[in-house]
Design a protein around this motif. Structure first.
Motif, PDB file in Angstrom:
ATOM      1  N   ARG A   1       1.287   1.516  -4.132  1.00  0.00           N
ATOM      2  CA  ARG A   1       0.276   1.312  -4.931  1.00  0.00           C
ATOM      3  C   ARG A   1      -1.123   1.032  -4.491  1.00  0.00           C
ATOM      4  N   LEU A   2      -2.261   1.149  -5.233  1.00  0.00           N
ATOM      5  CA  LEU A   2      -3.296   0.585  -4.690  1.00  0.00           C
ATOM      6  C   LEU A   2      -3.321  -0.930  -4.970  1.00  0.00           C
TER       7      LEU A   2
ATOM      8  N   PRO B   1      -5.803  -4.684  -4.194  1.00  0.00           N
ATOM      9  CA  PRO B   1      -7.056  -5.254  -4.308  1.00  0.00           C
ATOM     10  C   PRO B   1      -7.490  -5.714  -2.754  1.00  0.00           C
TER      11      PRO B   1
ATOM     12  N   ARG C   1     -13.249   2.143  -0.193  1.00  0.00           N
ATOM     13  CA  ARG C   1     -12.568   2.834  -1.306  1.00  0.00           C
ATOM     14  C   ARG C   1     -12.083   4.335  -1.141  1.00  0.00           C
TER      15      ARG C   1
ATOM     16  N   SER D   1      -7.785  -0.577  -4.612  1.00  0.00           N
ATOM     17  CA  SER D   1      -8.313  -0.489  -6.030  1.00  0.00           C
ATOM     18  C   SER D   1      -9.792  -1.148  -6.142  1.00  0.00           C
TER      19      SER D   1
ATOM     20  N   LYS E   1     -10.893  -3.792  -7.483  1.00  0.00           N
ATOM     21  CA  LYS E   1     -10.926  -5.232  -7.532  1.00  0.00           C
ATOM     22  C   LYS E   1     -11.313  -5.585  -6.145  1.00  0.00           C
TER      23      LYS E   1
ATOM     24  N   CYS F   1       0.850  -1.170  -0.107  1.00  0.00           N
ATOM     25  CA  CYS F   1       0.029   0.050  -0.157  1.00  0.00           C
ATOM     26  C   CYS F   1       0.811   1.359  -0.034  1.00  0.00           C
TER      27      CYS F   1
END
Length: 287
Positions: free
Chosen positions: A41-42, A44, A132, A138, A140, A38
């Motif tokens: 990046r994002l 799932p 979110r 993300s 997903k 995290c």
């Protein structure tokens, strides 16, 4: 939201929050594990639904899932199993299988439970939106659960195939319409009209499924609830009749406890990660 705890774990963070739920009209608590990825990046997310008498903490402290979530770069969200609070109605006799700790992941329509027990909407809509908006995840998502939570994961996934890439369960209640736990919950939360129960029964939903979601189920052979409450044969018979290719594994000697979950949680997280990251060549397909 209010942060309750923040603990470093396997290079990531195990967090716990409370917030005011609009759909349940009470304060709700959830836990979330954010893997070390995290920071870059994002990632799932996998939603975990727990069983009867549990809170958001049982899975967090007993399953040993954080190690695998960190390895695969997935977040894990664990909501509570029911609304809580002084004004939230409970089972009149204080039984463990209904009321507080036993929301069954349905939207109650019967008084006095319809004011607070909207766990289906909470898990499907309100909580994911909050996740979110707040955390580096993300779009997903996958979903899994145990016992009552396995029932919740299966029914929610089958009704929202566009929202999840995969689903799995440990010892799920496969047909609540045909077991004492389910009959009690569905009667009191919904009504005595059995027609209203169908949308919360995984075996019935599988009959009308038009999209195959990758599905993994583990069941212990020595589970004391297997014959009276869980009844996987209902789901397996339907899957065979409609050619739904779920993967069902009976694990010899295992019971209903978190020792069982801890033994196979790594495989479940790997299963979900393969779809969340597009590693598997098997995608949801029309059937």
């Amino acid at each position: 939201m209010e942060l309750i705890s923040d603990i470093k774990c396997f290079g990531g963070k195990q967090l716990r929050y409370k917030h005011q739920s609009v759909v349940n009209q009470c304060e709700m608590v959830f836990s979330i594990f954010l893997p070390p990825q995290c920071d870059e990046r994002l990632v799932p997310v996998i939603y975990w639904l727990s069983g009867l008498t549990c809170t958001d903490e049982n899975f967090v402290t007993k399953a040993g899932a954080q190690r695998y979530a960190a390895e695969h770069g997935v977040a894990i969200v664990c909501p509570d199993t029911s609304p809580r609070g002084n004004n939230v109605p409970d089972d009149k006799e204080g039984a463990y299988d209904f009321g507080l700790g036993a929301g069954f992941y349905v939207n109650a329509s019967q008084e006095p439970f319809n004011q607070h027990y909207q766990m289906y909407d909470y898990v499907v809509s309100e909580l994911p939106k909050l996740i979110r908006q707040t955390f580096p995840v993300s779009g997903k998502a996958s979903i899994m659960g145990h016992s009552m939570g396995g029932h919740g994961a299966l029914t929610i996934a089958l009704k929202n195939t566009e929202q999840y890439l995969s689903v799995s369960a440990f010892a799920p209640i496969c047909s609540p319409m045909h077991c004492p736990w389910g009959e009690k919950a569905l009667t009191n939360y919904l009504s005595s009209d059995i027609a209203s129960w169908f949308e919360y029964d995984a075996s019935e939903l599988l009959k009308v499924a038009n999209l195959y979601l990758p599905m993994l189920i583990d069941q212990g052979s020595d589970d004391s609830f297997l014959k009276e409450q869980l009844k996987p044969h209902y789901l397996l018979n339907v899957a065979d009749a409609v050619h739904y290719p779920l993967k069902y594994r009976e694990q010899p000697g295992y019971d209903h406890s978190y020792y069982f979950i801890a033994s196979f949680i790594g495989e479940h997280i790997q299963f979900h990660a393969s779809y969340l990251y597009g590693i598997s060549d098997k995608s949801p397909v029309l059937i």
